[in-house]
Write a protein that holds these residues in place. Sequence first.
Motif, mmCIF file in Angstrom:
data_model
loop_
_atom_site.group_PDB
_atom_site.id
_atom_site.type_symbol
_atom_site.label_atom_id
_atom_site.label_comp_id
_atom_site.label_asym_id
_atom_site.label_seq_id
_atom_site.Cartn_x
_atom_site.Cartn_y
_atom_site.Cartn_z
ATOM 1 N N ALA A 45 0.812 -1.210 0.000
ATOM 2 C CA ALA A 45 0.000 0.000 0.000
ATOM 3 C C ALA A 45 0.851 1.266 0.000
ATOM 4 O O ALA A 45 1.886 1.344 0.659
ATOM 5 C CB ALA A 45 -0.919 0.005 1.215
ATOM 6 N N HIS A 46 0.384 2.270 -0.751
ATOM 7 C CA HIS A 46 1.014 3.580 -0.766
ATOM 8 C C HIS A 46 0.408 4.407 0.366
ATOM 9 O O HIS A 46 -0.322 5.381 0.150
ATOM 10 C CB HIS A 46 0.752 4.279 -2.109
ATOM 11 N N GLN A 47 0.740 4.046 1.597
ATOM 12 C CA GLN A 47 0.222 4.740 2.766
ATOM 13 C C GLN A 47 1.350 4.936 3.764
ATOM 14 O O GLN A 47 2.301 4.152 3.801
ATOM 15 C CB GLN A 47 -0.913 3.936 3.416
ATOM 16 N N GLY A 48 1.208 5.965 4.601
ATOM 17 C CA GLY A 48 2.278 6.346 5.510
ATOM 18 C C GLY A 48 2.830 5.233 6.377
ATOM 19 O O GLY A 48 4.031 4.941 6.362
ATOM 20 N N ASP A 49 1.982 4.569 7.169
ATOM 21 C CA ASP A 49 2.453 3.521 8.070
ATOM 22 C C ASP A 49 3.020 2.342 7.299
ATOM 23 O O ASP A 49 4.022 1.738 7.700
ATOM 24 C CB ASP A 49 1.320 3.046 8.984
ATOM 25 N N ALA A 50 2.392 1.996 6.184
ATOM 26 C CA ALA A 50 2.868 0.874 5.374
ATOM 27 C C ALA A 50 4.252 1.173 4.795
ATOM 28 O O ALA A 50 5.098 0.281 4.694
ATOM 29 C CB ALA A 50 1.881 0.575 4.246
ATOM 30 N N LEU A 51 4.504 2.421 4.445
ATOM 31 C CA LEU A 51 5.808 2.793 3.896
ATOM 32 C C LEU A 51 6.906 2.624 4.932
ATOM 33 O O LEU A 51 8.021 2.199 4.619
ATOM 34 C CB LEU A 51 5.782 4.238 3.393
ATOM 35 N N LEU A 52 6.591 2.955 6.187
ATOM 36 C CA LEU A 52 7.572 2.791 7.253
ATOM 37 C C LEU A 52 7.859 1.319 7.511
ATOM 38 O O LEU A 52 9.009 0.923 7.730
ATOM 39 C CB LEU A 52 7.077 3.476 8.532
ATOM 40 N N ARG A 53 6.833 0.489 7.479
ATOM 41 C CA ARG A 53 7.047 -0.943 7.678
ATOM 42 C C ARG A 53 7.822 -1.539 6.503
ATOM 43 O O ARG A 53 8.656 -2.422 6.679
ATOM 44 C CB ARG A 53 5.705 -1.662 7.849
ATOM 45 N N LEU A 54 7.537 -1.043 5.304
ATOM 46 C CA LEU A 54 8.214 -1.544 4.108
ATOM 47 C C LEU A 54 9.720 -1.352 4.193
ATOM 48 O O LEU A 54 10.499 -2.226 3.817
ATOM 49 C CB LEU A 54 7.671 -0.817 2.873
ATOM 50 N N GLY A 55 10.133 -0.198 4.713
ATOM 51 C CA GLY A 55 11.558 0.119 4.779
ATOM 52 C C GLY A 55 12.194 -0.161 6.124
ATOM 53 O O GLY A 55 13.303 0.312 6.396
ATOM 54 N N ALA A 56 11.534 -0.943 6.971
ATOM 55 C CA ALA A 56 12.064 -1.250 8.300
ATOM 56 C C ALA A 56 13.416 -1.951 8.192
ATOM 57 O O ALA A 56 13.609 -2.813 7.327
ATOM 58 C CB ALA A 56 11.079 -2.126 9.066
ATOM 59 N N PRO A 57 14.364 -1.587 9.058
ATOM 60 C CA PRO A 57 15.720 -2.145 8.972
ATOM 61 C C PRO A 57 15.771 -3.667 8.959
ATOM 62 O O PRO A 57 16.560 -4.257 8.218
ATOM 63 C CB PRO A 57 16.409 -1.573 10.222
ATOM 64 N N ALA A 99 24.520 0.340 4.681
ATOM 65 C CA ALA A 99 25.937 0.285 4.325
ATOM 66 C C ALA A 99 26.736 -0.505 5.358
ATOM 67 O O ALA A 99 27.598 -1.317 5.011
ATOM 68 C CB ALA A 99 26.499 1.698 4.195
ATOM 69 N N THR A 100 26.427 -0.283 6.623
ATOM 70 C CA THR A 100 27.126 -0.999 7.696
ATOM 71 C C THR A 100 26.811 -2.481 7.658
ATOM 72 O O THR A 100 27.700 -3.330 7.781
ATOM 73 C CB THR A 100 26.730 -0.415 9.060
ATOM 74 N N THR A 101 25.535 -2.800 7.463
ATOM 75 C CA THR A 101 25.114 -4.196 7.435
ATOM 76 C C THR A 101 25.693 -4.930 6.232
ATOM 77 O O THR A 101 26.140 -6.073 6.333
ATOM 78 C CB THR A 101 23.578 -4.293 7.394
ATOM 79 N N ALA A 102 25.683 -4.264 5.085
ATOM 80 C CA ALA A 102 26.139 -4.891 3.841
ATOM 81 C C ALA A 102 27.653 -4.854 3.690
ATOM 82 O O ALA A 102 28.222 -5.653 2.946
ATOM 83 C CB ALA A 102 25.489 -4.207 2.644
#
Length: 247
Positions: A45-57, A99-102
């Motif tokens: 979904a193109h929604q605020g909370d979903a975007l944050l979950r999508l890019g979660a570390p 970058a640190t993880t990879a």
Amino acid sequence: MTALGLLHPGHSAEDDYPRIEQLLGSDIRVDLVRTDPGTDLAEDAHQGDALLRLGAPHRIAAAVERLRLSGAEAVVWASTSGSFGYGWEGAHDQVRTLATTAGMPASSTSFAFVHAARELGAARVAVGATYPREVAARFAEFLRAGGVEVTAVHSAGIATAAEAGALGEAEVLALARAADDAGAEAVLLPDTALHTVACVPALEKELGKPVLTANQVTVWEALRLTDRRVNAPGLGALFTREPIVQV
């Protein structure tokens, strides 16, 4: 051989990347590793909370090991909304963690747009977003934080990446036309779910100015991180100009 690593959050428009690899026409490999969006993001979904979950570390980090094993020299988080959704500072934190993880240079599609606009000397841009209006506005805010003036923002109001991925060339051209603004030096189409690679030259011919699209700038950013410059006219003005961006 230069190996570029891309972390991709879904399935929409992922076939743009093999096309880019072919158009580059050199010793460059584009490795795409899919992150797991989780069952709560099944519709992307193109929604605020979903975007944050999508890019979660933790979602991004889970795919990094597979990318490292591919021999990638740099990695780009290939999600525009999953990066600018965190804001300018949050997106920087996201990339630093990646970058640190990879263990390699890293960036994201959102930063790729800022760097690509600078590369073209486009200080003023117009945005044609598939996203709902409030999400499109957040992308414009991100660009402004990066020193890029946004002259106009057009929102198509599309709710999910799957819907955006179903758009054809005619719809992409219509989106670019609707977004274009006389004061803009380039037009930006930010959704990585949108199929654009096949029509970048047609878009630029239609509008008479550079057009930057998400999948195009994502690969360009990975090349930038590896200090590679490739002349590929089939990928638009971004791939046919001398570099001017200051790293």
